[in-house]
Write a protein that holds these residues in place. Structure first.
Motif, PDB file in Angstrom:
ATOM      1  N   ALA A 201       8.892  -4.953  -0.540  1.00  0.00           N
ATOM      2  CA  ALA A 201       7.558  -5.501  -0.301  1.00  0.00           C
ATOM      3  C   ALA A 201       6.805  -5.575  -1.615  1.00  0.00           C
ATOM      4  N   ILE A 202       5.685  -6.305  -1.586  1.00  0.00           N
ATOM      5  CA  ILE A 202       4.835  -6.486  -2.761  1.00  0.00           C
ATOM      6  C   ILE A 202       3.386  -6.372  -2.307  1.00  0.00           C
ATOM      7  N   TRP A 203       2.610  -5.579  -3.037  1.00  0.00           N
ATOM      8  CA  TRP A 203       1.168  -5.528  -2.799  1.00  0.00           C
ATOM      9  C   TRP A 203       0.528  -6.705  -3.522  1.00  0.00           C
ATOM     10  N   ILE A 204      -0.062  -7.632  -2.772  1.00  0.00           N
ATOM     11  CA  ILE A 204      -0.624  -8.862  -3.343  1.00  0.00           C
ATOM     12  C   ILE A 204      -2.139  -8.858  -3.171  1.00  0.00           C
ATOM     13  N   GLU A 205      -2.806  -9.699  -3.950  1.00  0.00           N
ATOM     14  CA  GLU A 205      -4.242  -9.888  -3.780  1.00  0.00           C
ATOM     15  C   GLU A 205      -4.510 -10.585  -2.446  1.00  0.00           C
ATOM     16  N   LYS A 206      -5.669 -10.290  -1.849  1.00  0.00           N
ATOM     17  CA  LYS A 206      -5.976 -10.872  -0.537  1.00  0.00           C
ATOM     18  C   LYS A 206      -6.084 -12.388  -0.604  1.00  0.00           C
TER      19      LYS A 206
ATOM     20  N   LYS B  49       8.754 -16.224  -5.576  1.00  0.00           N
ATOM     21  CA  LYS B  49       8.190 -14.921  -5.891  1.00  0.00           C
ATOM     22  C   LYS B  49       6.667 -15.014  -5.912  1.00  0.00           C
ATOM     23  N   VAL B  50       6.032 -13.903  -5.599  1.00  0.00           N
ATOM     24  CA  VAL B  50       4.585 -13.804  -5.663  1.00  0.00           C
ATOM     25  C   VAL B  50       4.224 -12.659  -6.604  1.00  0.00           C
ATOM     26  N   GLU B  51       3.071 -12.798  -7.229  1.00  0.00           N
ATOM     27  CA  GLU B  51       2.620 -11.785  -8.170  1.00  0.00           C
ATOM     28  C   GLU B  51       2.055 -10.586  -7.411  1.00  0.00           C
ATOM     29  N   GLY B  52       2.356  -9.386  -7.897  1.00  0.00           N
ATOM     30  CA  GLY B  52       1.823  -8.196  -7.252  1.00  0.00           C
ATOM     31  C   GLY B  52       2.552  -6.946  -7.700  1.00  0.00           C
ATOM     32  N   ILE B  53       2.317  -5.865  -6.961  1.00  0.00           N
ATOM     33  CA  ILE B  53       2.896  -4.553  -7.262  1.00  0.00           C
ATOM     34  C   ILE B  53       4.075  -4.318  -6.335  1.00  0.00           C
ATOM     35  N   ALA B  54       5.270  -4.190  -6.884  1.00  0.00           N
ATOM     36  CA  ALA B  54       6.470  -3.980  -6.069  1.00  0.00           C
ATOM     37  C   ALA B  54       6.405  -2.625  -5.381  1.00  0.00           C
ATOM     38  N   THR B  55       6.877  -2.580  -4.142  1.00  0.00           N
ATOM     39  CA  THR B  55       6.851  -1.340  -3.366  1.00  0.00           C
ATOM     40  C   THR B  55       7.899  -1.427  -2.262  1.00  0.00           C
ATOM     41  N   LYS B  56       7.899  -0.434  -1.386  1.00  0.00           N
ATOM     42  CA  LYS B  56       8.779  -0.385  -0.221  1.00  0.00           C
ATOM     43  C   LYS B  56       7.918  -0.190   1.026  1.00  0.00           C
ATOM     44  N   ASP B  57       8.295  -0.859   2.098  1.00  0.00           N
ATOM     45  CA  ASP B  57       7.604  -0.638   3.363  1.00  0.00           C
ATOM     46  C   ASP B  57       7.819   0.806   3.799  1.00  0.00           C
ATOM     47  N   PRO B  58       6.748   1.591   4.028  1.00  0.00           N
ATOM     48  CA  PRO B  58       6.925   3.014   4.349  1.00  0.00           C
ATOM     49  C   PRO B  58       7.629   3.267   5.677  1.00  0.00           C
ATOM     50  N   ALA B  59       7.595   2.332   6.590  1.00  0.00           N
ATOM     51  CA  ALA B  59       8.196   2.561   7.909  1.00  0.00           C
ATOM     52  C   ALA B  59       9.699   2.300   7.895  1.00  0.00           C
ATOM     53  N   PHE B  60      10.134   1.168   7.338  1.00  0.00           N
ATOM     54  CA  PHE B  60      11.540   0.766   7.443  1.00  0.00           C
ATOM     55  C   PHE B  60      12.229   0.609   6.092  1.00  0.00           C
ATOM     56  N   GLY B  61      11.507   0.807   5.002  1.00  0.00           N
ATOM     57  CA  GLY B  61      12.121   0.734   3.681  1.00  0.00           C
ATOM     58  C   GLY B  61      12.414  -0.663   3.192  1.00  0.00           C
TER      59      GLY B  61
END
Length: 690
Positions: free
Chosen positions: A462-467, A447-459
């Motif tokens: 996904a996770i928004w992570i720091e660069k 697992k990686v730290e970040g903000i859980a989300t969904k890919d807008p194209a295919f659902g």
């Protein structure tokens, strides 16, 4: 190989091909061939010069890969230094009894000038240089090289997947993808080589220490025994010569160790190191103001070197004032330029019919935080990504995808965007421009730290992570994409979904004009003689709505020309064209695989649907439709999970009905008629829908 072949081979190699082998042989020869003191002086000077050149080349390199030959250069420099150590040891032990100048002027200068002729001071200076080189610089560079190589190799699969994703999304051309893959491979090879090359520096430092003690011990034995020197004089003479020899070797070694440390600690941001450090270290004038204040306070303390601290405080304060003044002048200049541009702007004209604008075919609205992504003056990459997508989809779909008009919308959330078709929103989502999206392809190793989300194209999850966590996420198996890539992929998916709505009469006429350049008689007989332009457009739209590209326009036109005499119904003509395009349709589904796995309808269900059509029914009874939909959805999900295409093979009369029934709700299902499958494909029955 005879003599003539050897001669021809050497001629083909040329001078540049022989330079490196000859240089290596000369370096190794110095270990066994006695060298005169004058030659030793020249070689020591060349060694120091080479180390300085390498250090300057590392500092001014824009990025580490710009100096990818550094591991080989480091090997040659290390061999040269060790060869000189062996050669100087021979001279010191053979002629050291003649005095400090017996081993050359360079060793004498380091022994007399640098350490003042005092061997005790020389031992201390040599020990300090060795500790700095071996314990600090070399150990640190070795650790950084090892970690960089490990992370680079761990992230290699994820970076390759990211390149493939960009290629599939149309963001990269095939040539650009090949170049990026080669760059990734070169970067992995470089850091792997640097991990091994750092061991050369460590071994060289250890060898320098051993050679020093060997020279001192050998001199204390050779001087009294072979040259009848007093022990104290032999100790002083050979110690000075050995320390001078060691310092001559340690200075270039320290320079090369520093070069290794500088190169492996550089980030992949292109730019000169001096400019990067200056821009980042003095980015805010507050840094210099606070520094000046601290130095001023220390300078006012009694007993401190007040002049030095107060002078540096004044210098820092003056530099901060100058930087603030320059920033204000630049802001004033920009404001004046904007005011002049506003004064020079033309007065608003009266309203006219030209002000009644039409809705854009494709539109993208962004929140204010996403404006830098579309502004090329601020380094935005979204415009170039969209251009690549249009080019790729134009080739895939078979018609020119219209431009995407981008504008800001303050009514949207700061990180939100909206996709519009003919002025009507069809999709929207939000992104975090300061982060990157890590997509879960289905199998990850942590697992990686970040903000859980969904890919807008295919659902996809996904996770928004720091660069800064990009390489860590890629090593865990995630596919990491940046914000422009997320928006561009979503746009590509929407264009494919609504491709039929992007094709109108003007686009269809342009396609016919292009086809007329190759087959003018075919186009002349087709439109408007056999078919009207409206029917032709409707057939193309029907094909695109069923995800059938129209790039094979000649086959489509020939099929329409043959069938136009029998019917003018666009739906029936679309079915006949699909038969002509059967090979292309099946090819897009499962490629060159000789077998096509298909599902069919159970006999009883097929008969029920056939009877419904004969009785004039245009839809399926609700209860039956729900059960059919559930069965098809479950089968499709299982096949997609196993990596197989989901294909439902039905009679030609039922295909349009079932295709409309599943088009929106089960997008992964392909509905084919029996006569659309080419004879070269073998059918593999995997189930029946009952």
């Amino acid at each position: 190989m005879n003599f003539e072949q050897i001669k021809k081979h050497l001629q083909n190699m040329g001078a540049s091909g022989l330079a490196v082998p000859l240089l290596l042989l000369c370096i190794l020869a110095m270990m066994v061939v006695p060298l005169a003191p004058f030659v030793l002086d020249m070689m020591f000077t060349i060694n120091i010069t080479l180390s300085i050149v390498v250090l300057m080349a590392v500092i001014y390199a824009m990025r580490p890969l710009d100096f990818n030959s550094f591991p080989s250069v480091l090997l040659f420099a290390t061999l040269l230094r060790l060869s000189l150590n062996v050669a100087s040891t021979r001279v010191v032990l053979l002629h050291g009894h003649d005095g400090p100048g017996a081993a050359g002027r360079v060793i004498e200068a380091f022994g007399e000038f640098v350490i003042g002729g005092n061997f005790a001071v020389g031992v201390v200076v040599f020990a300090i240089l060795t500790i700095v080189n071996f314990m600090v610089v070399t150990k640190g560079a070795e650790r950084v090289s090892e970690v960089s190589a490990r992370f680079m190799l761990d992230s290699l699969p994820g970076r390759q997947m990211a390149i493939d994703a960009d290629l599939n999304a149309g963001i990269l051309t095939r040539e650009q993808a090949v170049t990026k893959r080669e760059e990734v491979r070169s970067e992995a090879d470089f850091y792997g080589s640097m991990d091994g090359a750092s061991k050369f520096v460590r071994g060289d430092a250890i060898a320098g220490i051993l050679i020093l003690f060997i020279n001192i011990i050998g001199g204390m034995v050779i001087g009294p025994v072979m040259h009848d020197m007093p022990f104290s004089e032999a100790l002083r003479t050979y110690t000075l010569l050995s320390i001078g020899d060691g310092l001559v070797a340690q200075v270039p070694a320290l320079l090369l160790s520093t070069s290794v440390a500088v190169l492996v600690t550089r980030v992949a941001d292109p730019g000169e190191m001096a400019k990067q450090i200056g821009a980042q270290l003095f980015n805010h004038t507050k840094v210099l103001y606070v520094t000046a204040g601290v130095l001023g306070l220390v300078g006012l303390v009694p007993g401190m070197p007040n002049f030095s601290f107060l002078t540096l405080a004044a210098v820092c304060a003056a530099a901060a004032w100058w930087m603030s003044k320059r920033a204000r002048d630049q802001a004033t200049t920009q404001s004046s330029a904007l005011d002049q541009a506003a004064l020079a702007a033309p007065k608003p004209a009266e309203l006219s019919w030209d002000d009644v604008g039409q809705n854009d075919v494709l539109g993208l609205e962004v929140g204010y935080r996403l404006i830098p992504l579309v502004d090329t003056r601020q380094g935005g990459e979204l415009m170039s990504r969209i251009k690549g997508i249009r080019k790729k989809l134009t080739h895939e779909l078979g018609f020119l995808v219209p431009p995407v008009h981008i504008r800001d919308n303050l009514q949207l959330a700061p990180g939100a965007y909206r996709l519009l078709l003919n002025g009507v929103p069809v999709a929207e989502s939000s992104v975090h421009p300061e982060r990157e999206m890590a997509l879960n392809p289905g199998r990850v190793f942590g697992k990686v730290e970040g903000i859980a989300t969904k890919d807008p194209a295919f659902g996809l999850d996904a996770i928004w992570i720091e660069k800064g966590s990009r390489e860590h996420a890629q090593s865990m198996g995630y596919t990491v994409v940046d914000c422009p890539n997320v928006i561009a992929t979503h746009l590509s998916h929407v264009i494919k979904q609504h491709a039929s709505e992007l094709l109108g009469h003007d686009e269809a006429q342009a396609l016919l004009d292009q086809l007329a350049k190759q087959t003018p008689k075919l186009v002349e007989d087709l439109v408007p003689k056999a078919l009207s332009l409206s029917v032709f457009v409707k057939v193309l739209q029907n094909l695109l709505s069923e995800r059938v590209p129209i790039r094979n326009l000649r086959v489509i036109a020939e099929a329409l020309a043959e069938s136009a005499g029998r019917t003018q119904d666009p739906a029936q003509l679309s079915g006949l064209v699909r038969v002509a395009l059967g090979r292309q349709i099946v090819q897009d589904i499962n490629g060159m695989d000789p077998e096509l796995p298909v599902m069919t309808l159970a006999g009883q269900l097929e008969q029920v649907l056939q009877d419904s059509l004969k009785s004039g029914g245009a839809a399926i009874e609700p209860g039956l439709a729900e059960r059919i939909h559930k069965s098809l959805s479950d089968q499709t999900r299982q096949l997609e999970t196993s990596g197989q295409p989901a294909v439902l093979l039905v009679p030609p009369g039922l295909r349009p009905l079932l295709a409309r029934f599943t088009r929106q709700t089960i997008p992964g299902l392909h509905v084919l008629a029996f006569d659309e499958v080419p004879e070269s494909k073998q059918l593999k029955m995997i189930g029946a829908i009952s």
